[in-house]
Design an enzyme around this catalytic site. Structure first.
Site, PDB file in Angstrom:
ATOM      1  N   GLU A 120       0.829  -1.205   0.000  1.00 20.08           N
ATOM      2  CA  GLU A 120       0.000   0.000   0.000  1.00 20.08           C
ATOM      3  C   GLU A 120       0.863   1.255   0.000  1.00 20.08           C
ATOM      4  OE1 GLU A 120      -3.268   0.694  -0.492  1.00 20.08           O
ATOM      5  OE2 GLU A 120      -3.785   1.106   1.604  1.00 20.08           O
ATOM      6  N   THR A 168      -5.146   9.377  -3.230  1.00 26.06           N
ATOM      7  CA  THR A 168      -4.971   9.327  -1.777  1.00 26.06           C
ATOM      8  C   THR A 168      -4.000  10.420  -1.325  1.00 26.06           C
ATOM      9  OG1 THR A 168      -5.408   6.974  -1.808  1.00 26.06           O
ATOM     10  CG2 THR A 168      -4.321   7.815   0.148  1.00 26.06           C
TER      11      THR A 168
HETATM   12  N1  HSE Z   1      -7.226   6.003   5.911  1.00 25.35           N
HETATM   13  C1  HSE Z   1      -6.680   6.315   4.625  1.00 25.35           C
HETATM   14  C2  HSE Z   1      -7.095   7.719   4.251  1.00 25.35           C
HETATM   15  C3  HSE Z   1      -7.242   5.347   3.622  1.00 25.35           C
HETATM   16  O1  HSE Z   1      -8.243   8.069   4.473  1.00 25.35           O
HETATM   17  O2  HSE Z   1      -6.274   8.481   3.737  1.00 25.35           O
HETATM   18  C4  HSE Z   1      -6.515   5.373   2.332  1.00 25.35           C
HETATM   19  O3  HSE Z   1      -5.292   4.664   2.461  1.00 25.35           O
END
Ligand code: HSE
Length: 292
Positions: A120, A168
């Site tokens: 990831e 992201t």
């Molecule tokens: N928790 C993470 C975010 C999820 O909201 O950025 C995406 O990796």
């Protein structure tokens, strides 16, 4: 040869930023691995044209390296990248489970969570367990620095994926640096409510606990029509609505009898602002599954 299916996931659920996640019972990625001298990657399916096949840049390349398990890896994407539905986590989770089996590495499912999170990190710039934990373990997961807790739960969900791209990295750039003490108090209350709701499989408690006044409002600015879609879903009976992961998908918790009309309403609300969207009537599903 080993083939593994791993599900889409939804992280955060509002009050559990970087901590909560759920496995969704659809869509999913399917990953097939075969032993090889060095790792090669082939990607087909939803959004595959945007996914690099160079192992140095691909989420599963990092997983193969972490497990010292070179392989020819075929990824059939069911989860579109940059959707907020844990696309890279689904591939990383499936690859971790498949390569662990192919090379007989003997890791438990829980031990594979940080391995998949390394994958990831290649795409998000940071290693988060909140998507990979449910993609591997299924159910509702609480991922913290001290470990992962899994709760089996059954909650009807609707996820609506608009035809907008939010990376992201961009979504993390707008996260506020801090929160006021009142927001902290509210977040703890909501997170505890949501967790209790998951234990009871109670859509009302889960929906109530999805409220978040810290991260979600900042990210909503990146999603055209978000407020309109949220309000429409709540009017159609959703018990709670928030951004799925880093977005742009929007997720609603609900009772089963409202699921279909909420799904239609969310698509219509995006259409009102000229955004095409696809919708999944889904629920909390199981984790990565070995197919053969
Ligand atoms: N928790 C993470 C975010 C999820 O909201 O950025 C995406 O990796």
């Amino acid at each position: 040869m080993v083939t593994v299916r791993a599900p889409a996931t939804s992280a955060n659920l509002g009050s559990g930023f970087d901590v909560f996640g759920v496995a969704l019972d659809r869509p999913s990625d399917v990953v097939t691995v075969q032993r090889a001298e060095q790792t090669t990657i082939e990607v087909t399916g939803a959004g595959s044209q945007f996914i690099p096949e160079d192992p140095a840049d691909n989420t599963v390349g990092a997983v193969a390296e972490a497990l010292d398990a070179p392989a020819h890896i075929e990824i059939d994407k069911g989860v579109r990248p940059a959707s907020g539905l844990g696309s890279s986590a689904a591939s990383a989770a499936a690859a971790a489970v498949a390569l662990n089996r192919l090379y007989d590495r003997g890791y438990t499912r829980t031990e594979l969570v940080p391995v998949a999170a390394e994958g990831e990190a290649v795409v998000s710039g940071d290693a988060h367990d909140d998507n990979v934990a449910p993609a591997i373990l299924g159910g509702f997961t609480i991922a913290t620095d001290s470990g992962v807790t899994r709760v089996g739960a059954n909650i009807p969900l609707v996820t609506c994926l608009p035809d907008i791209v939010v990376s992201t990295r961009d979504a993390r750039a707008v996260v506020p640096d801090g929160a006021r003490i009142e927001q902290l108090v509210e977040t703890v209350g909501n997170a505890a409510t949501l967790t209790t709701g998951m234990h009871r499989s109670d859509p009302d408690l889960v929906g109530r606990g999805m409220t978040d006044s810290v991260v979600t409002p900042a990210r909503a600015e990146l999603i055209t029509g978000y407020e309109r879609v949220r309000e429409a879903a709540l009017e159609a009976g959703a018990t709670g609505v928030t951004i799925s992961g880093a977005g742009p998908s929007v997720i609603a918790a609900c009772h089963e009898h409202d699921q279909r009309s909420i799904a239609a309403t969310m698509v219509d609300a995006f259409a009102d602002v000229d955004v095409d969207a696809r919708v999944y009537q889904t629920g909390i599903g199981s984790g990565a599954k070995v197919l053969d």
